[in-house]
Design an enzyme around this catalytic site. Structure first.
Site, PDB file in Angstrom:
ATOM      1  N   SER A  76       0.818  -1.221   0.000  1.00  0.00           N
ATOM      2  CA  SER A  76       0.000   0.000   0.000  1.00  0.00           C
ATOM      3  C   SER A  76       0.852   1.272   0.000  1.00  0.00           C
ATOM      4  CB  SER A  76      -0.914   0.007   1.221  1.00  0.00           C
ATOM      5  OG  SER A  76      -1.739  -1.125   1.197  1.00  0.00           O
ATOM      6  N   GLU A  85       9.091  -5.736  -6.477  1.00  0.00           N
ATOM      7  CA  GLU A  85       8.307  -6.539  -5.532  1.00  0.00           C
ATOM      8  C   GLU A  85       8.682  -7.998  -5.717  1.00  0.00           C
ATOM      9  OE1 GLU A  85       5.890  -6.039  -2.948  1.00  0.00           O
ATOM     10  OE2 GLU A  85       6.249  -8.193  -2.868  1.00  0.00           O
ATOM     11  N   GLY A 145      14.443  -6.687  -3.971  1.00  0.00           N
ATOM     12  CA  GLY A 145      15.386  -5.584  -4.101  1.00  0.00           C
ATOM     13  C   GLY A 145      16.374  -5.577  -2.948  1.00  0.00           C
ATOM     14  N   GLU A 158     -27.041   7.069  16.434  1.00  0.00           N
ATOM     15  CA  GLU A 158     -27.637   8.261  17.066  1.00  0.00           C
ATOM     16  C   GLU A 158     -27.300   8.343  18.549  1.00  0.00           C
ATOM     17  OE1 GLU A 158     -31.996   8.407  17.303  1.00  0.00           O
ATOM     18  OE2 GLU A 158     -32.036   6.236  17.068  1.00  0.00           O
ATOM     19  N   THR A 186      -2.767   0.244   7.033  1.00  0.00           N
ATOM     20  CA  THR A 186      -2.688   0.556   5.602  1.00  0.00           C
ATOM     21  C   THR A 186      -2.869   2.039   5.283  1.00  0.00           C
ATOM     22  OG1 THR A 186      -3.410  -1.642   5.027  1.00  0.00           O
ATOM     23  CG2 THR A 186      -3.778   0.063   3.372  1.00  0.00           C
ATOM     24  N   HIS A 243     -32.726   8.439  13.120  1.00  0.00           N
ATOM     25  CA  HIS A 243     -33.478   7.430  13.863  1.00  0.00           C
ATOM     26  C   HIS A 243     -34.152   6.438  12.928  1.00  0.00           C
ATOM     27  CE1 HIS A 243     -35.463   5.889  17.397  1.00  0.00           C
ATOM     28  NE2 HIS A 243     -36.612   5.902  16.726  1.00  0.00           N
ATOM     29  N   LYS A 303      -8.933 -11.047   4.387  1.00  0.00           N
ATOM     30  CA  LYS A 303      -9.553 -11.200   5.711  1.00  0.00           C
ATOM     31  C   LYS A 303     -11.013 -10.741   5.689  1.00  0.00           C
ATOM     32  CE  LYS A 303      -9.770  -7.735   8.000  1.00  0.00           C
ATOM     33  NZ  LYS A 303      -8.848  -7.037   8.840  1.00  0.00           N
ATOM     34  N   VAL A 305      -8.324 -11.792  17.192  1.00  0.00           N
ATOM     35  CA  VAL A 305      -9.781 -11.712  17.353  1.00  0.00           C
ATOM     36  C   VAL A 305     -10.493 -11.747  15.993  1.00  0.00           C
ATOM     37  CG1 VAL A 305      -9.686 -10.560  19.587  1.00  0.00           C
ATOM     38  CG2 VAL A 305      -9.874  -9.175  17.530  1.00  0.00           C
ATOM     39  N   GLU A 306      -9.861 -11.179  14.970  1.00  0.00           N
ATOM     40  CA  GLU A 306     -10.526 -11.208  13.653  1.00  0.00           C
ATOM     41  C   GLU A 306     -10.591 -12.637  13.119  1.00  0.00           C
ATOM     42  OE1 GLU A 306      -8.416  -8.330  11.239  1.00  0.00           O
ATOM     43  OE2 GLU A 306      -9.615  -6.667  12.030  1.00  0.00           O
ATOM     44  N   CYS A 332      -1.718  -5.821   2.747  1.00  0.00           N
ATOM     45  CA  CYS A 332      -3.134  -5.473   2.877  1.00  0.00           C
ATOM     46  C   CYS A 332      -3.976  -6.150   1.809  1.00  0.00           C
ATOM     47  CB  CYS A 332      -3.312  -3.961   2.804  1.00  0.00           C
ATOM     48  SG  CYS A 332      -5.044  -3.488   2.818  1.00  0.00           S
ATOM     49  N   CYS A 380      -5.840  -7.241   5.062  1.00  0.00           N
ATOM     50  CA  CYS A 380      -7.160  -6.594   5.135  1.00  0.00           C
ATOM     51  C   CYS A 380      -8.171  -7.145   4.143  1.00  0.00           C
ATOM     52  CB  CYS A 380      -7.037  -5.096   4.855  1.00  0.00           C
ATOM     53  SG  CYS A 380      -5.535  -4.326   5.422  1.00  0.00           S
ATOM     54  N   GLY A 395      -4.656  -9.965  19.722  1.00  0.00           N
ATOM     55  CA  GLY A 395      -4.634  -8.622  19.133  1.00  0.00           C
ATOM     56  C   GLY A 395      -5.600  -8.579  17.952  1.00  0.00           C
ATOM     57  N   TYR A 396      -5.369  -7.623  17.055  1.00  0.00           N
ATOM     58  CA  TYR A 396      -6.236  -7.458  15.883  1.00  0.00           C
ATOM     59  C   TYR A 396      -6.441  -8.799  15.160  1.00  0.00           C
ATOM     60  CZ  TYR A 396      -5.667  -2.286  15.377  1.00  0.00           C
ATOM     61  OH  TYR A 396      -5.694  -0.924  15.520  1.00  0.00           O
TER      62      TYR A 396
HETATM   63  P1  NDP Z   1      -0.998  -7.292  17.892  1.00  0.00           P
HETATM   64  O1  NDP Z   1       0.236  -6.601  18.331  1.00  0.00           O
HETATM   65  O2  NDP Z   1      -2.226  -6.518  17.631  1.00  0.00           O
HETATM   66  O3  NDP Z   1      -1.345  -8.425  18.965  1.00  0.00           O
HETATM   67  C1  NDP Z   1      -0.411  -9.411  19.326  1.00  0.00           C
HETATM   68  C2  NDP Z   1      -1.036 -10.358  20.325  1.00  0.00           C
HETATM   69  O4  NDP Z   1      -0.150 -11.430  20.561  1.00  0.00           O
HETATM   70  C3  NDP Z   1      -1.321  -9.711  21.678  1.00  0.00           C
HETATM   71  O5  NDP Z   1      -2.474 -10.308  22.231  1.00  0.00           O
HETATM   72  C4  NDP Z   1      -0.069 -10.082  22.481  1.00  0.00           C
HETATM   73  O6  NDP Z   1      -0.297 -10.176  23.849  1.00  0.00           O
HETATM   74  C5  NDP Z   1       0.201 -11.468  21.944  1.00  0.00           C
HETATM   75  N1  NDP Z   1       1.592 -11.889  22.011  1.00  0.00           N
HETATM   76  C6  NDP Z   1       2.689 -11.220  21.586  1.00  0.00           C
HETATM   77  N2  NDP Z   1       3.801 -11.979  21.759  1.00  0.00           N
HETATM   78  C7  NDP Z   1       3.392 -13.137  22.318  1.00  0.00           C
HETATM   79  C8  NDP Z   1       4.059 -14.314  22.735  1.00  0.00           C
HETATM   80  N3  NDP Z   1       5.381 -14.437  22.630  1.00  0.00           N
HETATM   81  N4  NDP Z   1       3.324 -15.328  23.251  1.00  0.00           N
HETATM   82  C9  NDP Z   1       1.990 -15.207  23.375  1.00  0.00           C
HETATM   83  N5  NDP Z   1       1.293 -14.116  23.000  1.00  0.00           N
HETATM   84  C10 NDP Z   1       1.993 -13.098  22.474  1.00  0.00           C
HETATM   85  O7  NDP Z   1      -0.528  -8.137  16.630  1.00  0.00           O
HETATM   86  P2  NDP Z   1      -1.340  -8.900  15.485  1.00  0.00           P
HETATM   87  O8  NDP Z   1      -0.436  -9.983  15.052  1.00  0.00           O
HETATM   88  O9  NDP Z   1      -2.723  -9.222  15.920  1.00  0.00           O
HETATM   89  O10 NDP Z   1      -1.441  -7.797  14.341  1.00  0.00           O
HETATM   90  C11 NDP Z   1      -0.272  -7.113  13.906  1.00  0.00           C
HETATM   91  C12 NDP Z   1      -0.604  -5.706  13.509  1.00  0.00           C
HETATM   92  O11 NDP Z   1      -1.233  -5.706  12.246  1.00  0.00           O
HETATM   93  C13 NDP Z   1      -1.581  -4.967  14.398  1.00  0.00           C
HETATM   94  O12 NDP Z   1      -0.986  -4.432  15.550  1.00  0.00           O
HETATM   95  C14 NDP Z   1      -2.107  -3.920  13.476  1.00  0.00           C
HETATM   96  O13 NDP Z   1      -1.206  -2.844  13.452  1.00  0.00           O
HETATM   97  C15 NDP Z   1      -2.129  -4.621  12.148  1.00  0.00           C
HETATM   98  N6  NDP Z   1      -3.481  -5.123  11.810  1.00  0.00           N
HETATM   99  C16 NDP Z   1      -4.504  -4.243  11.676  1.00  0.00           C
HETATM  100  C17 NDP Z   1      -5.775  -4.686  11.362  1.00  0.00           C
HETATM  101  C18 NDP Z   1      -6.908  -3.707  11.245  1.00  0.00           C
HETATM  102  O14 NDP Z   1      -6.648  -2.531  11.094  1.00  0.00           O
HETATM  103  N7  NDP Z   1      -8.166  -4.161  11.316  1.00  0.00           N
HETATM  104  C19 NDP Z   1      -6.051  -6.096  11.160  1.00  0.00           C
HETATM  105  C20 NDP Z   1      -4.904  -6.938  11.350  1.00  0.00           C
HETATM  106  C21 NDP Z   1      -3.677  -6.452  11.660  1.00  0.00           C
HETATM  107  P3  NDP Z   1      -0.278  -8.865  24.796  1.00  0.00           P
HETATM  108  O15 NDP Z   1      -1.549  -8.162  24.579  1.00  0.00           O
HETATM  109  O16 NDP Z   1      -0.131  -9.449  26.154  1.00  0.00           O
HETATM  110  O17 NDP Z   1       0.922  -8.076  24.356  1.00  0.00           O
END
Ligand code: NDP
Length: 457
Positions: free
Chosen positions: A19, A39, A119, A445, A315, A440, A55, A184-185, A47, A52, A180-181
């Site tokens: 991106s 590339e 590259g 709202e 992105t 509404h 996904k 949960v996604e 992305c 993105c 993280g992101y």
């Molecule tokens: P995140 O940093 O969001 O989350 C990482 C998760 O892994 C956290 O829960 C963290 O725990 C856990 N973790 C890290 N290291 C370890 C380990 N050694 N053992 C066990 N658990 C661990 O990373 P993601 O991989 O989910 O996503 C990467 C990035 O990509 C995001 O931060 C975001 O910037 C981007 N992204 C954005 C999206 C969007 O805009 N919708 C969608 C997908 C990705 P803890 O919380 O304890 O640190």
């Protein structure tokens, strides 16, 4: 080194057609610069090809199970729905092919030469790709990031988001490490598609860094959808059984078995083995390329944007950084990107939208803060019977009334929060929100009808 710009093969050579790299290169090309981009993987980058876009397509596809469940409350007879996973994957793949072609065409339309291959910097003005050397006045590093996995025994049996987006069969049992992101996604996608999903979090809840109200509500909603969330747990080792199943040894000596294991434990910048440090570009200990506010590295003619700088890894941020660079260098329009109040969304089930400060951040940074919060059952859930609650929340600086943050979990939260981000960018106050007439009946709202702040403890 050549004396004049024309002695270089190009004005700008970009490494990485994701991106940020594509946005910068196209903008530079549109201003008449002679631009090349290289590339090594698919055009479009993380992305479009591995993040993105696929996904969200899979999320759309999988979420029909939920819509079909909800439909029965409204009188629909839908029988036992089944998902043809390979068919969904094929449709997703066809869409990615279409997008990749569009990217190629857009680059060509902007007169950007596409060079396929990895590259590598030879010196501050020379990049080598597939054994051929190219010189350029400016070089842009836009190589993005890659999933980062902890080094534990058996980690080679785990997959990352890259492979999860290409799984040929839907796993019956799926375990996801990381909340993280991506964690949960992907939990949302695979549980909606029919996998039994277990999450293993090392912390106490999903989405660390998000507003606590939203985190709690999301964990509740995920559990209500059958996702098992285990907190404060770590995987010690992974073993592959002869059946093909994986056995995970957890830190309190418990074993769990799963058919597939996704590690979503963060991403690391793609900054190694491309000659950066050798030419004088500085890296932080996390691998992020050090840049100033104009995206310039320690080498004055080398710039870096997007995830490789490991700042805000989103992105639209990479795109903005790339365009700011091109405007500055090739249009005499110096732009320093405003990095405040960048809205973001998590495409979980239900989705989250957020902009500005969380309540905890606001209380840390501001003397006096007011919080407005509304939790309610969405109208659709009254008849569908789904036990869902929407949460909308405004965090306000009390003396000035300026809205510092807006957070929402519920259907359409990302769409709604995008609009609120404009208001917050303009410095809207709670009074401005109050003076806005609602639409509404909507969930949105609620953002303009919350009268009383949450009482202070
Ligand atoms: P995140 O940093 O969001 O989350 C990482 C998760 O892994 C956290 O829960 C963290 O725990 C856990 N973790 C890290 N290291 C370890 C380990 N050694 N053992 C066990 N658990 C661990 O990373 P993601 O991989 O989910 O996503 C990467 C990035 O990509 C995001 O931060 C975001 O910037 C981007 N992204 C954005 C999206 C969007 O805009 N919708 C969608 C997908 C990705 P803890 O919380 O304890 O640190």
């Amino acid at each position: 080194m050549p004396d004049s710009d024309l002695d270089f093969d190009f004005d700008l050579f970009t490494i990485g057609a994701g991106s940020g790299g594509v946005a910068a290169s196209r903008r530079a090309g549109e201003y008449g610069a002679r631009v090349a981009i290289c590339e090594e993987l698919r055009i479009g980058g993380t992305c479009v090809m591995r993040g993105c876009v696929p996904k969200k397509l899979l999320m759309y596809g999988a979420s029909f199970s939920e819509h079909l469940e909800d439909a029965t409350g409204f009188g629909w007879e839908v029988g036992e729905p089944t998902l043809d996973w390979p068919k969904l994957m094929a449709a997703k793949e066809a869409e990615l092919d279409r997008l990749e072609n569009i990217y190629r065409r857009l680059l060509a339309d902007s007169k950007v030469a596409l060079i396929e291959g990895r590259g590598r910097l030879i010196d501050a003005h020379t990049v080598e790709v597939a054994g051929k050397r190219y010189t350029a006045k400016y070089i842009l590093i836009a190589t993005g990031g890659w999933p980062a996995l902890p080094q534990i025994p058996g980690i080679e049996h785990a997959i990352t988001s890259n492979e999860a987006l290409e799984l040929e069969q839907l796993p019956k049992r799926l375990t996801i490490v990381g909340g993280g992101y991506i964690g949960v996604e992907f939990a949302g996608i695979f549980s909606a598609a029919g996998s039994r999903v277990t999450m293993l979090l090392r912390g106490d809840n999903v989405l660390r860094g998000f507003d606590s109200e939203i985190r709690e509500r999301l964990a509740e909603a995920m559990r209500a959808r059958g996702i098992e969330i285990n907190t404060e747990v770590q995987v010690r080792s992974i073993d592959k059984r002869s059946s093909g199943a994986l056995s995970l040894l957890l830190d309190h000596d418990e074993f769990i078995e799963t058919d597939a294991l996704i590690y979503a434990t963060g991403r690391a910048p793609n900054s190694r083995d491309i000659g950066l440090e050798e030419v004088g570009v500085k890296l932080r200990s996390d691998g992020g390329v050090v840049v100033d506010e104009r995206n310039r590295t320690a080498v004055p003619n080398i710039y870096a944007v997007g995830d490789v700088t490991h700042r805000i890894n989103l992105t639209p941020v990479a795109i903005n950084e790339g365009r700011a660079m091109a405007e500055t260098l090739f249009n005499k329009n110096p732009i320093i990107m405003d990095r405040r109040n960048i809205a973001t969304a998590v495409f979980s089930r239900p989705p989250v939208g957020t902009v500005g400060l969380t309540e905890a951040e606001a209380r840390e940074q501001h003397e006096s803060v007011e919080v407005y919060c509304s939790r309610f059952r969405p109208m659709k859930a009254t008849i569908s019977g789904r036990e869902d609650r929407v949460v909308v929340k405004l965090v306000v600086d009390k003396p000035s009334g300026v809205v510092l943050g807006a957070h929402m979990i519920g259907d359409d939260a990302p769409e709604i929060v995008q609009g609120l981000a404009v208001a917050i960018k303009c410095g809207a106050t709670k009074r401005d929100f109050d003076a806005t007439v609602g639409i509404h009946p909507t969930a949105a709202e609620e953002f303009v009808t919350m009268r009383f702040p949450v009482p202070e403890d």
